[in-house]
Design a protein around this motif. Structure first.
Motif, PDB file in Angstrom:
ATOM      1  N   GLU A 133       0.754  -1.169  -0.080  1.00  0.00           N
ATOM      2  CA  GLU A 133       0.169   0.076  -0.037  1.00  0.00           C
ATOM      3  C   GLU A 133       1.011   1.146  -0.090  1.00  0.00           C
ATOM      4  N   HIS A 137       1.246   4.041  -2.951  1.00  0.00           N
ATOM      5  CA  HIS A 137       1.015   5.605  -2.772  1.00  0.00           C
ATOM      6  C   HIS A 137       2.238   6.491  -3.252  1.00  0.00           C
ATOM      7  N   LYS A 140       1.996   7.059  -6.884  1.00  0.00           N
ATOM      8  CA  LYS A 140       1.146   8.035  -7.401  1.00  0.00           C
ATOM      9  C   LYS A 140       1.828   9.135  -7.319  1.00  0.00           C
ATOM     10  N   ASP A 187      -0.186  14.542   0.183  1.00  0.00           N
ATOM     11  CA  ASP A 187      -1.122  13.593   0.807  1.00  0.00           C
ATOM     12  C   ASP A 187      -0.345  12.319   0.555  1.00  0.00           C
ATOM     13  N   GLU A 188      -0.139  11.896  -0.804  1.00  0.00           N
ATOM     14  CA  GLU A 188       0.456  10.692  -1.303  1.00  0.00           C
ATOM     15  C   GLU A 188       1.739  10.340  -0.527  1.00  0.00           C
ATOM     16  N   LEU A 191       1.243   9.395   3.035  1.00  0.00           N
ATOM     17  CA  LEU A 191       0.596   7.886   3.101  1.00  0.00           C
ATOM     18  C   LEU A 191       1.667   6.605   2.466  1.00  0.00           C
ATOM     19  N   SER A 192       2.601   7.315   1.802  1.00  0.00           N
ATOM     20  CA  SER A 192       3.720   6.330   1.556  1.00  0.00           C
ATOM     21  C   SER A 192       4.887   6.162   2.697  1.00  0.00           C
TER      22      SER A 192
END
Length: 247
Positions: A133, A137, A140, A187-188, A191-192
């Motif tokens: 996951e 991210h 992305k 944001d990505e 989350l990464s």
């Protein structure tokens, strides 16, 4: 020295105490709770075609981020909830991650080998999913960064009063999209968890689960007991009260 002569004279006492100590050590081993360690492994490597040649410190940093995810509170709390343990910190203290080259070992220690084996496999599943996951991210964020770079070129080229193909019709719209992409990238990246897209995550191999004894063996406890008996014998020779006796 007098004490050494006393010890040699009463060597039978030393042998007797060593035998008694060894027997006590063996009995204690039988009744003390045995501990086991369950180990699962996950291969994590680096795609050098994307990074180029790296120094050892740079490699450690890239792979170190994977440990931050593997052993993160978010991952471990999911495993802890399935463990039945009351205290999270006590459960966490019985877990460990170690790396050998490009392989991470996830270890859980406990008294029930079946239970810790199940938890170790659960940890592997959750950790693998978390890494995948995070990498998604990261990919992305990289794609959005490429789009942002393209919009930046649009701003630069607009100075020439020429709107390149694929750019928004106005500078205002371009700036608005830049703000949108910049926020999405942040944001990505968050989350990464800082994971690089160059990190390659291996497949899960549940058949590689390993459960090994974590406690000392019966032989080790027996030897320790015998050594303690020998030390007691030495101590008796060095004490005045015992040194005065002749037995």
């Amino acid at each position: 020295m007098k004490q050494i002569e006393t010890f040699i004279t009463h060597w039978r006492r030393a042998v007797l105490l060593m035998v008694l100590g060894g027997a006590v050590g063996w009995v204690l081993w039988m009744f003390l709770p045995q501990q086991f360690t369950a180990i699962t492994r996950l291969a994590v490597s680096i795609d050098y075609n994307r990074t180029g040649k790296l120094e050892d410190l740079e490699e450690d940093r890239l792979l170190g981020i994977t440990e931050d995810i593997l052993h993160s509170r978010a991952v471990m709390e999911e495993v802890w909830r399935q463990s039945g343990e009351e205290d999270y910190q006590d459960f966490f203290d019985h877990t460990l991650t170690t790396r050998t080259n490009e392989t991470w070992s996830l270890s859980i220690t406990g008294s029930d080998p079946k239970k810790i084996g199940t938890l170790s496999l659960l940890w592997l599943d959750i950790a693998h999913d978390a890494l995948m996951e995070a990498k998604g991210h990261a990919i992305k964020a990289e794609a959005l960064q490429n789009e942002l770079d393209g919009l930046s070129h649009c701003i630069q080229d607009s100075v020439l009063a020429v709107i390149p193909s694929g750019c928004p019709d106005s500078a205002e719209e371009t700036l608005a999209r830049i703000d949108e992409y910049a926020k999405a990238i942040q944001d990505e990246l968050s989350l990464s968890h800082g994971l690089s897209t160059a990190v390659q995550i291996g497949q899960k191999h549940v058949e590689q689960l390993e459960i090994r004894p974590a406690s000392r063996s019966a032989a080790a406890d027996t030897v320790i007991g015998a050594v303690i008996g020998l030390l007691i014998s030495f101590g008796m020779c060095w004490s005045r009260r015992t040194g005065a006796k002749d037995w």
